[in-house]
Design a protein around this motif. Structure first.
Motif, short mmCIF file in Angstrom:
data_model
loop_
_atom_site.label_atom_id
_atom_site.label_comp_id
_atom_site.label_asym_id
_atom_site.label_seq_id
_atom_site.Cartn_x
_atom_site.Cartn_y
_atom_site.Cartn_z
N MET A 29 9.23 1.22 1.63
CA MET A 29 8.90 1.53 0.44
C MET A 29 8.36 2.45 0.86
N ILE A 30 7.97 2.84 2.17
CA ILE A 30 6.92 4.40 2.33
C ILE A 30 7.97 6.10 1.63
N ASN A 31 9.21 5.56 2.35
CA ASN A 31 10.09 6.58 1.70
C ASN A 31 10.32 6.34 -0.36
N GLY A 32 11.02 5.81 -0.19
CA GLY A 32 10.63 5.81 -2.11
C GLY A 32 9.99 5.82 -2.55
N LEU A 33 8.56 5.53 -1.94
CA LEU A 33 7.47 6.72 -3.08
C LEU A 33 6.84 8.01 -2.76
N CYS A 34 7.11 8.42 -1.61
CA CYS A 34 7.65 10.05 -1.14
C CYS A 34 8.36 10.78 -2.31
N GLU A 37 -0.02 6.83 -1.96
CA GLU A 37 0.53 5.90 -2.20
C GLU A 37 1.26 5.29 -0.77
N ALA A 38 2.14 6.45 -1.07
CA ALA A 38 2.45 6.73 0.24
C ALA A 38 1.67 5.99 1.66
N ASN A 39 1.08 7.00 2.06
CA ASN A 39 -0.38 7.10 2.38
C ASN A 39 -0.71 6.19 2.95
N GLU A 40 -1.95 5.49 1.38
CA GLU A 40 -2.28 4.39 1.88
C GLU A 40 -1.77 2.69 1.85
N LEU A 41 -0.09 3.26 1.81
CA LEU A 41 0.35 2.13 2.53
C LEU A 41 0.73 2.42 3.55
N LEU A 42 1.30 4.09 4.56
CA LEU A 42 0.53 3.99 6.16
C LEU A 42 -0.56 3.45 6.76
N GLU A 43 -1.50 3.83 6.54
CA GLU A 43 -2.94 3.42 6.54
C GLU A 43 -2.98 1.40 6.85
N LEU A 44 -2.71 1.04 5.46
CA LEU A 44 -2.74 -0.27 6.40
C LEU A 44 -1.47 -0.81 7.17
N MET A 45 -0.54 -0.03 7.21
CA MET A 45 0.63 -1.16 8.32
C MET A 45 -0.30 -0.95 9.75
N SER A 46 -0.65 0.53 9.63
CA SER A 46 -1.50 0.28 11.00
C SER A 46 -3.46 -0.32 11.26
N GLN A 47 -3.95 -0.66 9.82
CA GLN A 47 -4.78 -1.74 9.93
C GLN A 47 -4.40 -3.57 9.89
N ARG A 48 -2.81 -3.57 9.93
CA ARG A 48 -2.12 -5.03 9.81
C ARG A 48 -1.58 -5.08 11.29
N GLY A 49 -1.83 -4.16 12.03
CA GLY A 49 -1.73 -4.02 13.34
C GLY A 49 0.41 -3.43 13.85
N LEU A 50 0.48 -3.11 12.53
CA LEU A 50 1.96 -2.29 12.93
C LEU A 50 2.01 -1.11 13.10
N PRO A 70 3.24 2.50 12.80
CA PRO A 70 4.40 3.65 12.05
C PRO A 70 5.31 4.66 13.25
N ASN A 71 6.52 4.63 13.66
CA ASN A 71 6.78 5.85 14.10
C ASN A 71 7.09 7.27 13.43
N VAL A 72 7.43 7.93 14.19
CA VAL A 72 7.92 9.73 13.13
C VAL A 72 8.32 9.45 12.66
N VAL A 73 8.98 8.83 11.95
CA VAL A 73 10.04 8.55 11.67
C VAL A 73 9.00 8.40 9.82
N THR A 74 8.71 7.64 9.91
CA THR A 74 7.55 6.94 9.23
C THR A 74 6.79 8.20 8.42
N PHE A 75 6.21 8.76 9.80
CA PHE A 75 5.54 9.68 9.12
C PHE A 75 5.78 10.62 9.12
N SER A 76 6.74 10.98 9.81
CA SER A 76 7.74 12.46 9.07
C SER A 76 7.81 12.23 7.34
N THR A 77 7.94 11.34 6.82
CA THR A 77 7.92 10.97 5.24
C THR A 77 7.09 11.55 4.86
N VAL A 78 5.70 10.86 5.33
CA VAL A 78 4.84 11.10 4.07
C VAL A 78 4.81 12.51 5.09
#
Length: 160
Positions: A1-6, A13-26, A28-36
């Motif tokens: 989803m983050i990749n698609g938004l980017c 919006e992708a950055n907000e989703l990244l933050e939401l992942m962290s808030q929910r205990g998930l 994000p990995n290097v690939v997710t961060f690199s995408t944003v």
């Protein structure tokens, strides 16, 4: 989803989703961060990209070759070769050796930069460093140098 938004340019919006992942205990990995980071870079938002790079480190994630090369590319696109060179040094400090793509990206940025004084030496220095690290220069390596210097009537300086 983050990749698609980017890909659609919806980096905030992708950055907000990244933050939401962290808030929910998930985590994000290097690939997710690199995408944003790439998404922010595409939009010219280097400050935000740098912020994510720092956040990665704070969370114990080390940026990889793709992360660094992406940022170096976009900094060079914006003519910020000094900052790009700083990232190149940071890579080495963190134990990542630039690959041929990273070197070619940096050289291309140096050769396309508006002011050429001193850039021939820097570009040639990168060529020497590439050779020391076992990378064989190729057409992709030399084309940006030849083109950049030819555009400015400086080809003789490059060859000399």
């Amino acid at each position: 989803m983050i990749n698609g938004l980017c890909k659609k340019g919806k980096t905030e919006e992708a950055n907000e989703l990244l933050e939401l992942m962290s808030q929910r205990g998930l985590q994000p990995n290097v690939v997710t961060f690199s995408t944003v980071i790439n998404g922010f870079c595409k939009k010219g938002k280097m400050q935000e990209a740098n912020g994510l790079l720092e956040l990665m480190s704070q969370r114990g994630l080390e940026p990889n070759m793709v992360t660094f090369t992406t940022m170096i590319n976009w900094l060079c696109e914006e003519g910020k070769t000094e900052e790009a060179n700083g990232l190149l040094k940071l890579m080495s400090q963190r134990g990542l050796q630039p690959n041929v793509v990273t070197f070619n990206t940096m050289k291309s940025g140096l050769c396309n930069e508006g002011k050429m004084e001193g850039k021939v030496e820097e570009a040639n220095g990168l060529l020497e460093l590439m050779s020391q690290r076992g990378f064989q220069p190729n057409l992709v390596t030399f084309n940006p140098m030849i083109s950049g210097f030819a555009k400015r009537g400086r080809l003789r300086k490059l060859m000399g």
